[in-house]
Design a protein around this motif. Structure first.
Motif: not given
Lengths: 116, 113
Positions: A43, A107, B35, B37, B40-43, B45, B91, B104, B106, B109
């Motif tokens: 995490h 980001g 969140y 994800q 290949e991207e960020g988290l 909201f 997440f 956060f 774990d 998926r």
């Protein structure tokens, strides 16, 4: 628009090299700033945070970050990396002040690989 | 000292089925955030809840997605009639107060066949 930009998607270093990960943000108003690290299969862990005061913030695992308001930047630094620093690093911003809350804007992340 | 607990860790669903993701915040935490994800991207909201209340769901798709945080029990993120594009890591994070740092879990998926 609120956004966070991390300039490097992938960084490869040798052990003992110095690390600097760039982070720039776009956000109207006062901000709180964060760096999180995610080790493979784990995490997100908070490395450090900036809320107010001294713009040079020290975190866990030997890292530090400097908030430069005029540049809208919050770069992460570590003087000497180790193989165990291999992970993905995320910069995040949220709105400060009584009207805001911790809705984090992340980001895209920087994947760091450290070779022995 | 249990952290944020999410289950299941991995969830496989076929298109059209329902996915239910659970999140138990850290002890003493009454603020929960979800969140998503994508690869290949960020988290990104999705939603912010306090006990029994949705405070901000501006990041959640208007259709098929819902979230709750009942007085008793975990927070639930529910996705109805899943599609391939829902495949992602979801997440959950929790905090004691609205400006305190988030912790956060774990993640779950979700894979859609």
């Amino acid at each position: 628009a609120q956004s966070v930009s991390q300039h490097n998607h992938h960084v490869i270093l040798s052990e003992a090299a110095s690390l600097e990960l760039g982070c720039n943000y776009s956000y109207g108003g006062t901000v709180n700033l964060f760096w999180y690290v995610q080790y493979p299969g784990q995490h997100l862990q908070l490395l450090l945070k900036y809320f107010s005061g001294d713009p040079l913030v020290k975190g866990i695992k030997g890292v530090e970050a400097e908030f430069i308001k005029s540049k809208f930047s919050f770069n992460l630094r570590k003087p000497s990396v180790q193989w165990s620093d291999t992970a993905e690093y995320f910069c995040a911003v949220s709105g400060a002040g009584s009207g805001g809350y911790n809705k984090l804007i992340f980001g895209a992340g920087t994947r760091l690989a450290v070779h022995p | 000292n249990a952290g944020v607990m999410q289950n299941p860790r991995h969830l496989v669903r076929r298109r059209g089925q329902e996915a239910r993701l659970r999140c138990s915040p850290m002890k003493g935490h009454s603020h929960v955030y979800w969140y998503r994800q994508l690869p290949e991207e960020g988290l990104k909201f999705m939603v912010y809840l306090q006990k029994e209340n949705i405070i901000d769901e501006s990041g959640m798709p208007k259709e098929r997605f819902s979230a709750e945080f009942p007085k008793e029990g975990p927070s639930i993120l529910r996705i109805q009639q899943v599609v391939r594009g829902d495949s992602a890591a979801y997440f959950c994070a929790s905090s004691t107060e609205k400006h305190q740092p988030q912790h956060f879990g774990d993640g779950t998926r979700l894979s859609i066949l």
